[in-house]
Design an enzyme around this catalytic site. Sequence first.
Site, PDB file in Angstrom:
ATOM      1  N   ASP A  87      -4.611 -13.012 -29.547  1.00  0.00           N
ATOM      2  CA  ASP A  87      -5.423 -13.964 -28.758  1.00  0.00           C
ATOM      3  C   ASP A  87      -5.906 -14.310 -27.759  1.00  0.00           C
ATOM      4  O   ASP A  87      -4.537 -12.956 -26.362  1.00  0.00           O
ATOM      5  CB  ASP A  87      -4.752 -14.646 -29.382  1.00  0.00           C
ATOM      6  CG  ASP A  87      -3.052 -15.324 -28.646  1.00  0.00           C
ATOM      7  OD1 ASP A  87      -2.763 -14.170 -28.972  1.00  0.00           O
ATOM      8  OD2 ASP A  87      -2.640 -16.021 -29.389  1.00  0.00           O
ATOM      9  N   GLU A 149      -0.156 -15.015 -29.904  1.00  0.00           N
ATOM     10  CA  GLU A 149       1.069 -14.864 -28.507  1.00  0.00           C
ATOM     11  C   GLU A 149       1.070 -16.507 -28.153  1.00  0.00           C
ATOM     12  O   GLU A 149       2.285 -16.677 -28.013  1.00  0.00           O
ATOM     13  CB  GLU A 149       1.133 -14.049 -28.372  1.00  0.00           C
ATOM     14  CG  GLU A 149       2.132 -12.991 -27.200  1.00  0.00           C
ATOM     15  CD  GLU A 149       1.904 -14.296 -26.045  1.00  0.00           C
ATOM     16  OE1 GLU A 149       3.074 -14.106 -25.173  1.00  0.00           O
ATOM     17  OE2 GLU A 149       1.019 -14.257 -25.585  1.00  0.00           O
ATOM     18  N   GLU A 150      -0.230 -16.348 -27.549  1.00  0.00           N
ATOM     19  CA  GLU A 150       0.034 -17.395 -26.710  1.00  0.00           C
ATOM     20  C   GLU A 150       0.193 -18.999 -27.564  1.00  0.00           C
ATOM     21  O   GLU A 150       0.484 -19.965 -26.458  1.00  0.00           O
ATOM     22  CB  GLU A 150      -1.777 -17.948 -26.665  1.00  0.00           C
ATOM     23  CG  GLU A 150      -2.208 -16.052 -25.799  1.00  0.00           C
ATOM     24  CD  GLU A 150      -1.683 -16.650 -24.311  1.00  0.00           C
ATOM     25  OE1 GLU A 150      -0.520 -17.099 -24.167  1.00  0.00           O
ATOM     26  OE2 GLU A 150      -1.747 -15.403 -24.231  1.00  0.00           O
TER      27      GLU A 150
END
Length: 381
Positions: A87, A149-150
């Site tokens: 992402d 992940e963000e």
Amino acid sequence: MINRSRLVSQFKRMVEFDSETYHEREIADYLKEEMQQLGFAVTEDDAGFRLKERIADYGDAIPTGNLYGFLKGNTAGEPVLLSAHMDTVRPGIGKHAIEDENGVITSEGETVLGADDLSGIAAILEAVRSMKERDIPHPDIEVLFPVAEENYGKGSQLADYSTIHSKQAYVFDLSGEIGNAALAAPTLLSFEIKVKGKNAHAGFCPQLGINAIEIAANAISRIRQGWADEETTVNIGKISGGKQGNIVADECSLIGEIRSLKDDRAMEEWEKLKKVFEEAADCHGGNMEIFFEKQIEAYEIHEDEEVVRRFKKVCDDIGVEAVTHNTLGGSDNNHFVRNGIRGIVVACGMNEVHTTSEYTTADQLEKSALLALGLMTYQPS
């Protein structure tokens, strides 16, 4: 050893995918095909469906899980895990990469580039491709390309670690020159505090109200923000409250975070902050609702561990300086370490991340791929 033009071309190709957090479906399908062509046995887990159930921002996005790939080795040695997330942050719709005559690669300026973390994915894929073309001996190789992940590593938090055999990992997700590596990362606590007061007419009878904004201001004035010590930060980043100028505010909401390289210090600062708000509310006759979550947990990898020694040896072999340090940024590696995998986060050619000025270079991408290749094929002496 690395096909530079092919590497840059694939990186630019991946930039074209719109892959903001929770919208990784298209790039995941592309990567599945690429990984299978390279000989990986590929599986996708159910993280996307589980996230859709619990994350309001998921909306109508097509659920996408973490991609795991296993490549059987052809020589003895312990397996190794390499990882980079799929992402990107916003604004990431309509990305397009452009390269200047010096090999500097940027977006056209209206979006992020997505080098965070497509540079890591591109390096890993090119390293495997080069390794197979030259028939370089290697142990079992595992890759994990997580989603989300963000958002505090929400994808890797849900990965099934019982399927991963590696005890060492290299997470390609760090800014700076190739050769930089982070050996420690923080606990990150996020919180929201809703201060409750009582509304009243601000002109006729303000004495009948309890001003929630005043309570919040009193508490904030007693909190040390910024650096609480050399390893700990405290921040209140958003405040909202009140209805209009002639009404005593009956609610004020605050959102913030605490980070520390020591888990107990993060918890200590949270307890101090919470106590200050509780005291301020009690003093003024108000009350509160508190929402708190430990997003990631601190870890530390020591310089003498094998995962670090391998990294330094490979850096020396490819002619880059190995520089190790700590970071107050989190990554998927926080969840890897918590699940028994000793990992470090390595630089992979991302610069000015989370801005529309983000860039990478063809030279950095090539060095990152060389690093990945060396880590995959490393043979201890």
